[in-house]
Design a protein around this motif. Structure first.
Motif, PDB file in Angstrom:
ATOM      1  N   ARG A  15       0.797  -1.233   0.000  1.00 38.54           N
ATOM      2  CA  ARG A  15       0.000   0.000   0.000  1.00 38.54           C
ATOM      3  C   ARG A  15       0.827   1.278   0.000  1.00 38.54           C
ATOM      4  O   ARG A  15       0.534   2.217  -0.720  1.00 38.54           O
ATOM      5  N   ASN A  16       1.862   1.341   0.791  1.00 36.12           N
ATOM      6  CA  ASN A  16       2.621   2.580   0.947  1.00 36.12           C
ATOM      7  C   ASN A  16       3.914   2.630   0.135  1.00 36.12           C
ATOM      8  O   ASN A  16       4.734   3.515   0.352  1.00 36.12           O
ATOM      9  N   CYS A  17       4.094   1.701  -0.766  1.00 40.96           N
ATOM     10  CA  CYS A  17       5.328   1.686  -1.553  1.00 40.96           C
ATOM     11  C   CYS A  17       5.307   2.835  -2.563  1.00 40.96           C
ATOM     12  O   CYS A  17       4.341   2.993  -3.306  1.00 40.96           O
ATOM     13  N   PRO A  18       6.371   3.644  -2.608  1.00 40.89           N
ATOM     14  CA  PRO A  18       6.394   4.769  -3.547  1.00 40.89           C
ATOM     15  C   PRO A  18       6.393   4.341  -5.011  1.00 40.89           C
ATOM     16  O   PRO A  18       6.037   5.125  -5.881  1.00 40.89           O
ATOM     17  N   SER A  19       6.758   3.097  -5.270  1.00 46.36           N
ATOM     18  CA  SER A  19       6.743   2.634  -6.661  1.00 46.36           C
ATOM     19  C   SER A  19       5.320   2.596  -7.217  1.00 46.36           C
ATOM     20  O   SER A  19       5.117   2.696  -8.431  1.00 46.36           O
ATOM     21  N   ARG A  20       4.336   2.498  -6.332  1.00 44.95           N
ATOM     22  CA  ARG A  20       2.933   2.458  -6.768  1.00 44.95           C
ATOM     23  C   ARG A  20       2.538   3.772  -7.437  1.00 44.95           C
ATOM     24  O   ARG A  20       1.851   3.777  -8.457  1.00 44.95           O
ATOM     25  N   ASP A  21       2.983   4.896  -6.875  1.00 46.88           N
ATOM     26  CA  ASP A  21       2.686   6.196  -7.483  1.00 46.88           C
ATOM     27  C   ASP A  21       3.324   6.307  -8.865  1.00 46.88           C
ATOM     28  O   ASP A  21       2.687   6.752  -9.820  1.00 46.88           O
ATOM     29  N   THR A  22       4.579   5.911  -8.951  1.00 50.03           N
ATOM     30  CA  THR A  22       5.272   5.995 -10.237  1.00 50.03           C
ATOM     31  C   THR A  22       4.618   5.084 -11.265  1.00 50.03           C
ATOM     32  O   THR A  22       4.452   5.465 -12.429  1.00 50.03           O
ATOM     33  N   LEU A  23       4.217   3.902 -10.855  1.00 50.36           N
ATOM     34  CA  LEU A  23       3.511   2.994 -11.766  1.00 50.36           C
ATOM     35  C   LEU A  23       2.253   3.668 -12.301  1.00 50.36           C
ATOM     36  O   LEU A  23       1.950   3.592 -13.496  1.00 50.36           O
ATOM     37  N   GLY A  24       1.528   4.347 -11.434  1.00 46.12           N
ATOM     38  CA  GLY A  24       0.334   5.061 -11.868  1.00 46.12           C
ATOM     39  C   GLY A  24       0.646   6.165 -12.857  1.00 46.12           C
ATOM     40  O   GLY A  24      -0.074   6.355 -13.840  1.00 46.12           O
ATOM     41  N   HIS A  25       1.734   6.888 -12.618  1.00 47.29           N
ATOM     42  CA  HIS A  25       2.124   7.965 -13.537  1.00 47.29           C
ATOM     43  C   HIS A  25       2.494   7.409 -14.913  1.00 47.29           C
ATOM     44  O   HIS A  25       2.166   7.992 -15.934  1.00 47.29           O
ATOM     45  N   VAL A  26       3.183   6.280 -14.913  1.00 49.61           N
ATOM     46  CA  VAL A  26       3.683   5.687 -16.155  1.00 49.61           C
ATOM     47  C   VAL A  26       2.572   4.976 -16.926  1.00 49.61           C
ATOM     48  O   VAL A  26       2.509   5.078 -18.148  1.00 49.61           O
ATOM     49  N   THR A  27       1.702   4.275 -16.221  1.00 44.02           N
ATOM     50  CA  THR A  27       0.708   3.445 -16.908  1.00 44.02           C
ATOM     51  C   THR A  27      -0.638   4.121 -17.085  1.00 44.02           C
ATOM     52  O   THR A  27      -1.507   3.571 -17.752  1.00 44.02           O
ATOM     53  N   GLY A  28      -0.809   5.291 -16.503  1.00 43.53           N
ATOM     54  CA  GLY A  28      -2.044   6.020 -16.757  1.00 43.53           C
ATOM     55  C   GLY A  28      -2.111   6.394 -18.228  1.00 43.53           C
ATOM     56  O   GLY A  28      -1.100   6.460 -18.926  1.00 43.53           O
ATOM     57  N   ARG A  29      -3.304   6.622 -18.714  1.00 47.54           N
ATOM     58  CA  ARG A  29      -3.496   6.910 -20.136  1.00 47.54           C
ATOM     59  C   ARG A  29      -2.542   7.988 -20.640  1.00 47.54           C
ATOM     60  O   ARG A  29      -1.844   7.808 -21.620  1.00 47.54           O
ATOM     61  N   TRP A  30      -2.510   9.115 -19.971  1.00 50.18           N
ATOM     62  CA  TRP A  30      -1.713  10.233 -20.469  1.00 50.18           C
ATOM     63  C   TRP A  30      -0.228  10.037 -20.229  1.00 50.18           C
ATOM     64  O   TRP A  30       0.597  10.459 -21.036  1.00 50.18           O
ATOM     65  N   GLY A  31       0.142   9.374 -19.147  1.00 48.88           N
ATOM     66  CA  GLY A  31       1.553   9.124 -18.889  1.00 48.88           C
ATOM     67  C   GLY A  31       2.164   8.216 -19.936  1.00 48.88           C
ATOM     68  O   GLY A  31       3.239   8.499 -20.475  1.00 48.88           O
ATOM     69  N   ALA A  32       1.486   7.127 -20.233  1.00 47.74           N
ATOM     70  CA  ALA A  32       2.001   6.182 -21.224  1.00 47.74           C
ATOM     71  C   ALA A  32       2.097   6.830 -22.597  1.00 47.74           C
ATOM     72  O   ALA A  32       3.107   6.667 -23.304  1.00 47.74           O
TER      73      ALA A  32
END
Length: 128
Positions: A15-32
């Motif tokens: 839950r609190n892993c910072p990699s989760r935020d980065t994954l969201g930034h990268v794999t979100g529609r606009w990030g990808a």
């Protein structure tokens, strides 16, 4: 980040892993899509906005800020009049974009299968 966190393995499922935020930034529609577009070339904001069709100015700005904060995108403001700002991938961003483009290529090549699966699913959902 404290020293203990540097030595801990990162786990995106935690839950609190910072990699989760980065994954969201990268794999979100606009990030990808932004990373994919920047893989092609260094672009100015409006060039990037035209390349990533459908993204609003606000969403692109937020996406670029998140990707820059994560160390994936470099923003280079040139001291000219009118101001010129270029966006490019960092070495890490290029590595991430390469992986994303492989996934995008796989999805594009398998879209006939995806569309067929959707038709089957939708037909089953319409049955009483």
């Amino acid at each position: 980040m404290d020293q203990d966190q540097d030595q801990l393995p990162f786990d995106v499922f935690a839950r609190n892993c910072p990699s989760r935020d980065t994954l969201g930034h990268v794999t979100g529609r606009w990030g990808a899509l932004t990373l994919g577009a920047l893989r092609e070339d260094t672009l100015r904001f409006n060039e990037l906005r035209r390349r990533v069709e459908g993204v609003s100015e606000k969403m692109l700005s937020q996406t670029l800020q998140a990707l820059e904060r994560d160390g994936l995108v470099h923003r280079h403001a040139q001291p000219v009049n009118p101001p010129r700002v270029d966006y490019a991938l960092t070495a890490l961003g290029r590595e991430v974009a390469e992986q994303l483009l492989e996934l995008i290529g796989l999805l594009e090549s398998r879209m006939p299968d995806v569309l067929a699966a959707r038709e089957v699913y939708d037909a089953e959902q319409r049955r009483p």
